[in-house]
Write a protein that holds these residues in place. Structure first.
Motif, PDB file in Angstrom:
ATOM      1  N   ASP A   1       0.846  -1.209   0.000  1.00 16.69           N
ATOM      2  CA  ASP A   1       0.000   0.000   0.000  1.00 16.69           C
ATOM      3  C   ASP A   1       0.872   1.246   0.000  1.00 16.69           C
TER       4      ASP A   1
ATOM      5  N   ALA B   1       2.407   1.776  -3.320  1.00 18.65           N
ATOM      6  CA  ALA B   1       1.384   2.117  -4.319  1.00 18.65           C
ATOM      7  C   ALA B   1       0.888   3.555  -4.184  1.00 18.65           C
TER       8      ALA B   1
ATOM      9  N   SER C   1      -0.498  -2.405 -10.277  1.00 17.27           N
ATOM     10  CA  SER C   1      -0.676  -3.836 -10.030  1.00 17.27           C
ATOM     11  C   SER C   1       0.464  -4.318  -9.127  1.00 17.27           C
TER      12      SER C   1
ATOM     13  N   LYS D   1       1.229   5.478  -7.160  1.00 16.07           N
ATOM     14  CA  LYS D   1       0.352   5.193  -8.295  1.00 16.07           C
ATOM     15  C   LYS D   1      -0.751   4.269  -7.768  1.00 16.07           C
ATOM     16  N   PRO D   2      -1.839   4.858  -7.306  1.00 21.14           N
ATOM     17  CA  PRO D   2      -2.856   4.096  -6.579  1.00 21.14           C
ATOM     18  C   PRO D   2      -3.391   2.876  -7.326  1.00 21.14           C
ATOM     19  N   ASP D   3      -3.382   2.907  -8.676  1.00 27.57           N
ATOM     20  CA  ASP D   3      -3.957   1.770  -9.405  1.00 27.57           C
ATOM     21  C   ASP D   3      -2.894   0.767  -9.855  1.00 27.57           C
TER      22      ASP D   3
END
Ligand SMILES: Nc1ncnc2c1ncn2[C@@H]1O[C@H](COP(=O)(O)OP(=O)(O)OP(=O)(O)O)[C@@H](O)[C@H]1O
Ligand SMILES: [Mg+2]
Length: 604
Positions: free
Chosen positions: A456, A459, A466, A462-464
């Motif tokens: 988390d 990420a 993979s 870049k929240p989306d």
């Protein structure tokens, strides 16, 4: 830190305010109050009607009893049961209606106060989050915390009990006085007479309690501040064996708090019996005066009973009403402070007509920039600098030279006082905030990790993203190995036991975060300072691949980091004093050459 700056105790922002300023502060509070109440106005109206009717229903009781006794009983003796039955039914009816309406009123007023608090909580959070760095650097986090906690609590207290009690109590006393005067004026006058001692007792109580409550709030704030400071600085406390001294200090503060509380209780110890006594004496006088008049036949006995019931009940809401003033005062102070925060404007405002920059090249330029945090102390005088897209610039210079300031200007945490900073020719002030955040990323020494898993945290860039992308980013900065070694790998909670990471590991995670964000301009402010030499070397390899196709500004005290730069800027007192490739500068005789020579000597 003094108590007042940390917790924002009473009067913190009201010190030395002129008349005009305090008027403005009051207007500001009222504006906030108005904006909170406006959307609820229909509900407020309904609530007001409900409380008026319910109080009237409650107050009707004794009058109905009087009617039952004076009219119903004589009628019953003449075999006419109707008046008494009517009185009984009416009493029952008003009783039930009164109770039902009180229940409704309680629900209505609770909903209103919850709606106001919800609104206010959200506003305080969203607004403080939106405010620029400048605000947060001067407004201590302790103060912000007390805006969101203790200030909102005192407003909640006022809304939940204070206002209810005031409105109900006031209406109750008003209606009783009206009822009393309309059924028996003489008893009304006696009650009026009792208001004189009541006034003096209440005034006395208010003055004392106001002063004591203020002292009590300050004392409790001191206790909290001492506790918070000790616990946040627990490492320094232990390292310097400060426990004994703290024990004494804290003991003193807690005792102070206890003493002032004891005084508050003493105050109630006088006020409460005082109220009871005034009430009893009044009832006694009403009984005496009324009794003689009943004996003379001037007053029906039922009316005397009603009058006595009214007089008895008249004093019931007094204590709460006297307390209202205190909760009102702390809530008003809280509202003033909250409205102060809410009216702060971000010093770095979003553009009115934002320019979209879909894919930035990364050409950064300082155009005659002057910058000062505080007006009288210029940090960057007349600064002009051109960083072509794709260049890696190392920024060195002594402490306080203005390196971090430069970085903050590129990230638009601040705006220049004069001149402009541009990205691909667009003034940062005009750039759409989302484009700005995508194009320019700054990584600092702080490397903050939010609660959640390691994945988390990576990420965040870049929240989306993979899982593959996250792992690839971690591998690129050399974080993959240690993350794999954590109890749950990438899913390890960074705040749970076992998930605790070292300062260097935190920096690697924040690197991965920045890698994943893939900005056109990357700024590293001492971001490699906690890394050991091997991992720094590892990072440097990764940096080199990463920096190859983007603009980068690296601020580092370690000269090994500087070696990968295309260009070195040496800053002193807000000016660039040397500018060239690392090799050129090392070959020269300037400051950088001296620094480099000293550093090389220290290695052997
Ligand atoms: N928020 C602030 N408010 C007021 N003055 C500040 C603020 N931040 C920094 N300064 C001042 O600006 C000057 C430059 O600070 P800056 O943090 O840019 O230095 P630096 O070159 O990054 O130093 P270091 O190498 O120690 O990190 C210093 O004199 C400092 O006192
Ligand atoms: Mg710095």
């Amino acid at each position: 830190m003094s108590t007042t700056t940390v917790l924002g105790v009473e009067g913190e922002e009201r010190n030395d305010l002129s008349k005009e300023e305090s008027r403005q502060v009051r207007r500001r509070s009222l504006r906030l109050l108005g904006s909170l109440l406006h959307p609820l106005r229909m509900r407020l109206l309904l609530t007001a009607i409900v409380v008026v009717v319910s109080t009237a229903a409650q107050v009707a009781g004794p009058a109905l009893i009087a009617f039952g006794i004076d009219n119903g009983l004589p009628a019953l003796l003449k075999q006419d049961w109707l008046p008494l039955a009517a009185a009984g039914v009416a009493y029952l009816f008003t009783g039930v209606i009164g109770a039902a309406l009180i229940a409704w009123y309680t629900v209505l007023s609770a909903r209103i106060s919850q709606a106001i608090l919800l609104d206010l909580r959200k506003r305080v959070f969203l607004h403080t989050q939106k405010l620029s760095l400048e605000f947060h650097e001067s407004y201590t986090s302790g103060r912000i915390i007390s805006r969101q906690t203790s200030d909102l609590d005192s407003i909640r207290e006022l809304l939940d009990s204070g206002i209810n009690q005031l409105v109900q109590g006031f209406l109750y006393m008003l209606f009783i006085a009206v009822a009393l005067f309309s059924i028996d004026g003489v008893s009304g006058l006696v009650l009026l007479g009792s208001l004189v001692p009541l006034y003096f007792l209440t005034r006395w109580f208010q003055k004392r309690s106001q002063a004591l409550f203020r002292i009590s709030r300050v004392a409790s704030a001191k206790v909290i501040v001492h506790f918070v400071e000790t616990m946040t600085g627990i490492r320094a406390v232990k390292a310097f064996r400060k426990e004994k001294r703290n024990e004494k200090e804290f003991g003193g503060l807690v005792e102070e708090y206890r003493d002032v509380n004891a005084r508050v209780i003493q105050l109630f110890g006088i006020f409460d019996p005082g109220l009871v006594m005034i009430g009893n004496v009044t009832v006694g006088v009403v009984l005496l005066v009324g009794g003689f008049r009943v004996a003379d036949g001037a007053l029906p006995i039922g009316v005397l009973l009603a009058v006595l019931l009214y007089t008895r009940r008249f004093f019931d809401p007094m204590e709460e009403m006297a307390m209202f003033y205190n909760s009102y005062q702390s809530a008003a102070a809280a509202l003033e402070k909250i409205s102060g925060v809410l009216e702060e404007e971000p010093s770095v405002p979003d553009p009115v007509k934002p320019v979209d920059l879909w894919s930035a090249e990364g050409h950064v330029r300082f155009d005659g920039v002057t910058f000062a945090y505080k007006k009288d102390r210029v940090i960057l005088p007349e600064f002009t600098l051109d960083i072509p897209a794709g260049q890696t610039v190392a920024l060195v210079g002594s402490t306080g030279a203005g390196k971090s300031t430069l970085a903050k200007l590129i990230s638009r945490f601040y705006d220049p006082s004069e001149g402009r900073v541009t990205l691909d020719g667009v003034d940062l002030r005009d750039l759409h905030p989302k484009d700005l955040r995508r194009a320019i990323v700054m990584v600092t020494q702080e490397a903050y990790l939010f609660s959640g898993s390691v994945a988390d945290n990576i990420a965040l860039g870049k929240p989306d993203a993979s899982r593959e992308e996250i792992v690839r980013a971690a591998k690129a900065v050399g974080a993959h190995e240690f993350v794999e070694g954590l109890p749950d790998g990438y899913d390890t909670d960074v705040n749970k036991r076992g998930g605790r990471v070292s300062a260097g590991q935190r920096q690697l995670i924040s690197f991965a975060r920045a890698f994943l964000a893939d900005p056109a301009v990357l700024i590293l402010d001492e971001a490699t300072s906690s890394l050991d030499i091997p991992s720094e070397r590892l990072v440097q390899e990764a940096l080199q691949t990463l920096l190859s196709d983007r603009t980068a500004v690296i601020i580092a005290h370690r000269l090994s980091t500087v070696a990968i730069a295309d260009r070195v800027l040496v800053m002193e007192h807000g000016r660039v004093v040397e500018d060239g490739t690392p090799d050129d500068l090392i070959a020269g005789t300037g400051r950088f050459a001296q620094l480099h020579a000293a550093w090389r000597d220290s290695l052997v």
